[in-house]
Design a protein around this motif. Structure first.
Motif, short mmCIF file in Angstrom:
data_model
loop_
_atom_site.label_atom_id
_atom_site.label_comp_id
_atom_site.label_asym_id
_atom_site.label_seq_id
_atom_site.Cartn_x
_atom_site.Cartn_y
_atom_site.Cartn_z
N UNK A 239 0.82 -1.21 0.00
CA UNK A 239 0.00 0.00 0.00
C UNK A 239 0.86 1.26 0.00
N UNK A 240 1.92 1.26 0.83
CA UNK A 240 2.75 2.46 0.93
C UNK A 240 3.58 2.67 -0.33
N UNK A 241 4.07 1.60 -0.93
CA UNK A 241 4.78 1.72 -2.21
C UNK A 241 3.86 2.35 -3.26
N UNK A 242 2.63 1.87 -3.32
CA UNK A 242 1.70 2.36 -4.33
C UNK A 242 1.34 3.82 -4.08
N UNK A 243 1.16 4.20 -2.82
CA UNK A 243 0.80 5.59 -2.51
C UNK A 243 1.94 6.55 -2.85
N UNK A 244 3.17 6.09 -2.67
CA UNK A 244 4.33 6.93 -3.00
C UNK A 244 4.74 6.80 -4.46
N UNK A 245 4.10 5.87 -5.17
CA UNK A 245 4.43 5.61 -6.58
C UNK A 245 5.90 5.25 -6.74
N UNK A 246 6.36 4.29 -5.90
CA UNK A 246 7.76 3.90 -5.90
C UNK A 246 7.98 2.48 -6.44
N UNK A 247 7.03 1.98 -7.20
CA UNK A 247 7.20 0.65 -7.78
C UNK A 247 6.93 0.75 -9.29
#
Length: 265
Positions: free
Chosen positions: A96-104
């Motif tokens: 969830x946090x990766x997706x929210x930060x757009x880091x994947x």
């Protein structure tokens, strides 16, 4: 990280943050059921993400290290969360946090093994020849300082460097988001949240410390600023460099944390 994720639901006390958490707090002296998941290079994104994987509605004490200098760095963009990339498809909070930060990247979302590129040999080595005994290891990694390192720091500490501190401090938006997120998470799930700043040998700018303290006080978040803990004890044997304590300094710091935890139960 794997050991932390395996044990986290049974812990009473957990230390989060950067190397200044990992190398500075001997958490075993604070609780037998504790773990120090501080990691080199970690900032708010990775630390807060791991913090929010803790179990719901279980009483736990959370010690989170924040460096005011990073909190007021306008260029910080949350890239440190990438240290958790191998867990993207294994933990819903981390995902969830990766997706929210757009880091994947798009490919990494579907081809899981990409996250393990370049890590195979290291994973095999750690599996067959682990660095630590997991039955006794609680995450704390003290720094042993050599005589050569002492001499280098002695020379550096005697140098005078002119630093201009900004007049205005604006909290980084990602730091503000995560401070709000973990505050909400901890209040909702019976966690005792303590944000702290570890000692610094020479702290040339105090305005960021004061700004962070004011922000956290307004939110009624406990903040322990230990920046000047060694102000009256300048013994170089307590230090590795300007922001990292030696094993001897870590013992003094841990003792200070322990006294305050007991006094503020």
């Amino acid at each position: 990280m794997n050991q932390f994720l395996k044990e986290k639901d049974e812990l009473d006390l957990i230390v989060f943050g950067s190397s200044r958490a990992n190398h500075h707090i001997d958490n075993a002296q604070l609780s037998d059921k504790s773990f120090n998941i501080g990691m080199d290079g970690a900032k708010i994104a990775s630390a807060a993400t791991l913090l929010m994987t803790l179990p719901e509605n279980k009483e736990q004490t959370v010690l989170l290290h924040l460096s005011p200098g990073y909190a007021y760095d306008t260029l910080y963009n949350g890239d440190d969360i990438k240290a958790l990339s191998k867990l993207y498809n294994q933990n819903k909070i981390i995902k969830r946090e990766f997706d929210q930060l757009n880091k994947i990247t798009f490919l990494k979302k579907f081809f899981w093994t990409i996250n393990f590129n370049g890590s195979t040999l290291g994973l095999l080595k750690n599996y067959f020849f682990p660095k630590n005994d997991v039955t006794n290891y609680k995450g704390f990694d003290p720094i042993k300082v050599t005589e050569q390192q002492k001499e280098i720091f002695k020379k550096i500490s005697n140098q005078k460097i002119d630093i201009t501190c900004p007049n205005d401090y604006q909290l980084n938006s990602i730091y503000e988001k995560y401070i709000n997120d973990i505050d909400t998470f901890c209040r909702k799930n019976n966690k005792r949240l303590i944000i702290f700043t570890a000692p610094i040998y020479k702290d040339d700018c105090k305005k960021d410390d004061n700004a962070l303290s004011l922000f956290l006080n307004k939110k009624k978040i406990t903040y322990w600023n230990y920046t000047d803990l060694f102000q009256n004890n300048r013994a170089l044997e307590n230090w590795r460099d300007n922001t990292h304590l030696s094993d001897k300094g870590a013992k003094i710091f841990t003792d200070s944390i322990k006294v305050k935890l007991i006094a503020n139960k």
